[in-house]
Design a protein around this motif. Structure first.
Motif, PDB file in Angstrom:
ATOM      1  N   ILE A 259       0.856  -1.192   0.000  1.00  0.00           N
ATOM      2  CA  ILE A 259       0.000   0.000   0.000  1.00  0.00           C
ATOM      3  C   ILE A 259       0.888   1.237   0.000  1.00  0.00           C
ATOM      4  O   ILE A 259       1.831   1.341   0.798  1.00  0.00           O
ATOM      5  N   VAL A 260       0.604   2.174  -0.905  1.00  0.00           N
ATOM      6  CA  VAL A 260       1.298   3.460  -0.906  1.00  0.00           C
ATOM      7  C   VAL A 260       0.270   4.572  -1.032  1.00  0.00           C
ATOM      8  O   VAL A 260      -0.839   4.376  -1.534  1.00  0.00           O
ATOM      9  N   SER A 261       0.657   5.768  -0.568  1.00  0.00           N
ATOM     10  CA  SER A 261      -0.195   6.948  -0.709  1.00  0.00           C
ATOM     11  C   SER A 261       0.660   8.134  -1.135  1.00  0.00           C
ATOM     12  O   SER A 261       1.853   8.205  -0.810  1.00  0.00           O
ATOM     13  N   PHE A 262       0.028   9.051  -1.870  1.00  0.00           N
ATOM     14  CA  PHE A 262       0.704  10.268  -2.307  1.00  0.00           C
ATOM     15  C   PHE A 262      -0.271  11.423  -2.233  1.00  0.00           C
ATOM     16  O   PHE A 262      -1.375  11.356  -2.784  1.00  0.00           O
ATOM     17  N   ASP A 263       0.139  12.481  -1.536  1.00  0.00           N
ATOM     18  CA  ASP A 263      -0.675  13.691  -1.406  1.00  0.00           C
ATOM     19  C   ASP A 263      -0.178  14.716  -2.420  1.00  0.00           C
ATOM     20  O   ASP A 263       0.908  15.280  -2.253  1.00  0.00           O
ATOM     21  N   PRO A 264      -0.925  14.975  -3.502  1.00  0.00           N
ATOM     22  CA  PRO A 264      -0.460  15.921  -4.520  1.00  0.00           C
ATOM     23  C   PRO A 264      -0.296  17.347  -4.008  1.00  0.00           C
ATOM     24  O   PRO A 264       0.469  18.121  -4.589  1.00  0.00           O
ATOM     25  N   LYS A 265      -0.998  17.699  -2.920  1.00  0.00           N
ATOM     26  CA  LYS A 265      -0.904  19.066  -2.394  1.00  0.00           C
ATOM     27  C   LYS A 265       0.364  19.259  -1.581  1.00  0.00           C
ATOM     28  O   LYS A 265       1.096  20.222  -1.771  1.00  0.00           O
ATOM     29  N   THR A 266       0.634  18.342  -0.676  1.00  0.00           N
ATOM     30  CA  THR A 266       1.812  18.471   0.193  1.00  0.00           C
ATOM     31  C   THR A 266       3.036  17.785  -0.390  1.00  0.00           C
ATOM     32  O   THR A 266       4.141  17.983   0.115  1.00  0.00           O
ATOM     33  N   ARG A 267       2.837  16.943  -1.415  1.00  0.00           N
ATOM     34  CA  ARG A 267       3.867  16.124  -2.049  1.00  0.00           C
ATOM     35  C   ARG A 267       4.402  15.048  -1.113  1.00  0.00           C
ATOM     36  O   ARG A 267       5.464  14.478  -1.338  1.00  0.00           O
ATOM     37  N   GLU A 268       3.636  14.744  -0.079  1.00  0.00           N
ATOM     38  CA  GLU A 268       4.058  13.709   0.859  1.00  0.00           C
ATOM     39  C   GLU A 268       3.755  12.330   0.285  1.00  0.00           C
ATOM     40  O   GLU A 268       2.634  12.047  -0.137  1.00  0.00           O
ATOM     41  N   PHE A 269       4.769  11.485   0.304  1.00  0.00           N
ATOM     42  CA  PHE A 269       4.633  10.115  -0.187  1.00  0.00           C
ATOM     43  C   PHE A 269       4.891   9.159   0.969  1.00  0.00           C
ATOM     44  O   PHE A 269       5.842   9.342   1.738  1.00  0.00           O
ATOM     45  N   ARG A 270       4.052   8.127   1.072  1.00  0.00           N
ATOM     46  CA  ARG A 270       4.247   7.148   2.134  1.00  0.00           C
ATOM     47  C   ARG A 270       4.086   5.740   1.575  1.00  0.00           C
ATOM     48  O   ARG A 270       3.106   5.445   0.897  1.00  0.00           O
ATOM     49  N   ASP A 271       5.067   4.913   1.855  1.00  0.00           N
ATOM     50  CA  ASP A 271       5.030   3.516   1.464  1.00  0.00           C
ATOM     51  C   ASP A 271       4.811   2.686   2.722  1.00  0.00           C
ATOM     52  O   ASP A 271       5.681   2.610   3.588  1.00  0.00           O
ATOM     53  N   TYR A 272       3.645   2.064   2.818  1.00  0.00           N
ATOM     54  CA  TYR A 272       3.316   1.262   3.990  1.00  0.00           C
ATOM     55  C   TYR A 272       3.943  -0.137   3.923  1.00  0.00           C
ATOM     56  O   TYR A 272       3.860  -0.894   4.887  1.00  0.00           O
ATOM     57  N   GLY A 273       4.550  -0.453   2.761  1.00  0.00           N
ATOM     58  CA  GLY A 273       5.149  -1.765   2.588  1.00  0.00           C
ATOM     59  C   GLY A 273       4.102  -2.835   2.352  1.00  0.00           C
ATOM     60  O   GLY A 273       2.933  -2.557   2.072  1.00  0.00           O
ATOM     61  N   HIS A 274       4.519  -4.081   2.483  1.00  0.00           N
ATOM     62  CA  HIS A 274       3.610  -5.214   2.334  1.00  0.00           C
ATOM     63  C   HIS A 274       2.861  -5.402   3.649  1.00  0.00           C
ATOM     64  O   HIS A 274       3.451  -5.741   4.670  1.00  0.00           O
ATOM     65  N   VAL A 275       1.559  -5.191   3.595  1.00  0.00           N
ATOM     66  CA  VAL A 275       0.785  -5.138   4.845  1.00  0.00           C
ATOM     67  C   VAL A 275       0.031  -6.431   5.146  1.00  0.00           C
ATOM     68  O   VAL A 275      -0.577  -6.561   6.209  1.00  0.00           O
ATOM     69  N   HIS A 276       0.049  -7.368   4.203  1.00  0.00           N
ATOM     70  CA  HIS A 276      -0.603  -8.658   4.457  1.00  0.00           C
ATOM     71  C   HIS A 276       0.145  -9.733   3.686  1.00  0.00           C
ATOM     72  O   HIS A 276       0.444  -9.561   2.508  1.00  0.00           O
ATOM     73  N   LYS A 277       0.458 -10.825   4.313  1.00  0.00           N
ATOM     74  CA  LYS A 277       1.258 -11.884   3.686  1.00  0.00           C
ATOM     75  C   LYS A 277       0.407 -13.145   3.463  1.00  0.00           C
ATOM     76  O   LYS A 277      -0.435 -13.504   4.280  1.00  0.00           O
ATOM     77  N   GLU A 278       0.655 -13.787   2.336  1.00  0.00           N
ATOM     78  CA  GLU A 278       0.104 -15.100   2.017  1.00  0.00           C
ATOM     79  C   GLU A 278       1.219 -15.913   1.373  1.00  0.00           C
ATOM     80  O   GLU A 278       2.245 -15.364   0.964  1.00  0.00           O
TER      81      GLU A 278
END
Length: 644
Positions: free
Chosen positions: A161-180
């Motif tokens: 899961i990743v997120s990007f805020d176009p206004k603040t330019r903040e990027f966050r990579d949550y990594g692999h959040v569920h494993k199978e």
């Protein structure tokens, strides 16, 4: 991986006309020296992996399109909808053979995708890539925009899961959040009005999860007891809530809000929030001024736009650079041509060596594996595990289910038993064709299709009738009405690998019963190809690196050789065709580094020539030459005198 999931039925009529009108094109074959010839690109076109109609910074109607050829997603194509003027913007990171599987045009008119472990933003107002960032592997399977304008993506293979805020330019990579223990397809992601993110996974077992953006904590919203094969579904409603369905055919819906799930049963009345996003099939047609993009044909390079206010239609030509679609495989046809299919786009090609001419037409699906029986040319294709019968002597009539005049003629399809074919065998009896391959998405174990040309009937065996939890990767006929098959532990795409190692097996063709099976070579995962050899023996390749000789009468291993130290890996593709026989029965092998010959008796493998390009999909003999593919190009090697 390969990735067609939907046929573009809206373009069928246009494709039909193009197929019928396809004129031959001269190839201008190039001599590369050392016996190698380059015959050109089979399909000199790219495929779209997400197309949107929008406007640029001056309010002009433009089309933005992710371009994909054999290299992967290599560029964004910009088209002026009025003039057809085009411009390519090279991706700000190497495609690495990967490509978009999801994209989104945001409410702020910026275009996003996420593949090859990179998230990227393109701004049509500035006509430039304005942001990109490396991520945990690998590619988004779904994308969305929350109420604050933040862009989210959920990625294959382990729910990144990743997120990007176009206004603040903040990027966050949550990594692999569920494993199978199987690769996950998070084909749905949605945000509620409280900022919670929900994503649904498949294919082996569906489930819906919630992610709290602040903490990054992830919690399952649906119980394990409701997990089924398939894909979960999520819809963001205008009321601020998200509605989800874990999968299956029943009425089992949840209302999701603020990280809580309430089971509501039957599907409620939903008013979906407008978000311009989809899988690789995204095709957003409407421009802000109301005009509609009817088609964007990358083969003929024509953009068609309709103005509903006047009912007028405008076509403009455009151009772009492409290195062509990758070849899936090839074989010699009865008319003296080399034929096969490409993906993406899904096209048929025919190369005439004597005239040095090409024919290229729209094809029914992806031609994974091809084989000749007498005058007929058979095709095993994806998706659906379909079987086609083509007569080169007759006029080409585009394939349509139910149309008996089609040529190639649609015979049958057997998904989920076979969804992605890997081998096609035309038996010497002149009437039986056998298809093998891996199963539908999320399934484990592939079966066999037996087609009787005389009675026009089929027999389908499940994996449980052959090798449980395996699929057949390769096979050949044996004397006495037997069939030798080589298994693979590879499941259907997104499926769970269950078998520890692959087996060889012998089947009686009359009874369709397996008489013997064993893991001949310990640890092998894939018997890539098999070939009849002198003295009743069989030559084979396992895992692209282990050459072996098998005695089917004694059911014993006669010889084994590790190819890695001197010869390297064999060629590969979904239907690899590693071994090539000439009319005298001489056995050749396609190695990634070149063309080799196998010596009977000693089983020595002699490298005849190193190829100037990596040898890819095989492979067939025609008039003293061995033909093979590399990427999107067709090549051949002239066998030395006395070798054929």
């Amino acid at each position: 991986m390969s990735c067609l999931r939907h046929f573009a039925t809206a373009h069928w009529f246009a494709a039909t006309l193009l197929a019928l009108a396809a004129p031959p094109a001269f190839a201008a074959t190039e001599d590369l020296g050392g016996g190698f010839l380059h015959h050109g690109v089979a399909t000199p076109a790219s495929n779209h992996r997400g197309t949107v109609a929008t406007v640029d910074g001056q309010g002009r109607n433009v089309v933005l399109l992710w371009l994909f050829d054999h290299r992967g997603g290599y560029a964004l194509l910009w088209l002026d909808a009025e003039t057809g003027k085009s411009e390519e913007f090279k991706m700000p990171f190497p495609p690495g053979g990967d490509c978009p599987y999801a994209s989104i045009l945001s409410s702020a008119n910026r275009y996003y995708t996420h593949f090859n472990s990179h998230f990227v933003e393109f701004d049509p107002a500035t006509r430039a890539f304005t942001f990109h960032h490396q991520t945990a592997p690998q590619m988004a399977m779904s994308m969305t925009e929350d109420d604050n304008g933040v862009i989210w993506s959920a990625s294959y293979p382990q729910s990144g899961i990743v997120s990007f805020d176009p206004k603040t330019r903040e990027f966050r990579d949550y990594g692999h959040v569920h494993k199978e223990n199987w690769p996950q397809y998070p084909r749905a992601v949605a945000a509620d009005d409280a900022g919670w993110i929900y994503f649904g996974i498949g294919m082996t077992a569906t489930q819906i999860f919630a992610l709290q953006p602040g903490s990054g904590k992830v919690e399952a919203m649906t119980p394990d007891s409701e997990r089924v094969q398939g894909s979960a579904q999520l819809i963001r409603d205008l009321n601020g809530k998200v509605y989800g369905r874990p999968g299956g055919d029943g009425d089992l819906w949840y209302e999701l809000h603020k990280g809580k799930a309430v089971k509501i049963g039957a599907k409620p009345s939903i008013s979906p929030k407008p978000i311009i996003t989809d899988s690789q099939s995204l095709f957003h047609r409407r421009f802000p001024d109301g005009k509609v993009m009817q088609d964007c044909d990358l083969v003929e390079r024509i953009l068609t736009v309709k103005d509903p206010s006047t009912d007028s239609v405008k076509k403009v030509r455009f151009d772009y650079d492409s290195e062509g679609a990758h070849l899936m495989g090839l074989a010699a046809a009865s008319d003296g041509t080399i034929c096969g299919g490409t993906a993406f786009p899904m096209r048929f090609f025919s190369y005439d060596p004597k005239a040095d001419k090409w024919i290229n037409r729209a094809a029914y699906g992806q031609w994974n594996t091809v084989a000749r029986q007498g005058d007929q040319f058979f095709v095993g294709g994806y998706p659906g595990g379909f079987l086609l019968d083509w007569s080169p002597a007759r006029q080409w009539v585009p394939t349509e289910k139910g149309n008996k005049e089609s040529n190639p003629l649609f015979l049958t399809e057997v998904s989920p038993t076979i969804h992605r074919p890997h081998d096609l065998l035309a038996l010497p009896d002149g009437k039986t064709v056998i298809l093998a391959g891996t199963p539908q998405y999320g399934y484990t174990g592939g079966g066999l299709l037996f087609w009787d040309r005389e009675t026009k009937t089929r027999t389908v065996l499940e994996h449980s009738d052959i090798l449980p939890d395996q699929a057949t990767m390769s096979f050949l006929p044996l004397p006495g009405g037997k069939l030798l098959g080589g298994g693979t532990t590879t499941p259907g795409t997104g499926g769970e690998k269950k078998a520890a190692q692959a087996d060889l097996y012998i089947m009686d063709l009359a009874t369709k019963k397996v008489e013997w099976h064993a893991p001949l070579l310990p640890g092998v995962q894939d018997y890539s190809d098999l070939c009849p050899a002198p003295d009743g023996l069989v030559y084979g390749v396992a895992d692209r690196l282990r050459f072996f000789v098998f005695d089917p009468a004694k059911r014993e291993l006669v010889h084994e050789q590790d190819l890695a130290p001197t010869l390297g890996r064999t060629n590969s593709q979904q239907g690899p065709r590693i071994f090539v026989l000439d009319p005298k029965g001489t056995i050749y092998m396609l190695l990634a580094k070149g063309i080799a010959r196998v010596e009977p008796g000693t089983f020595a493998i002699h490298l005849l020539a190193e190829s100037p390009v990596p040898v890819g999909p095989g492979g067939d003999y025609l008039d003293g030459r061995i033909y093979f593919a590399s990427g999107s190009h067709l090549y051949s090697y002239t066998l030395p005198k006395g070798q054929s």
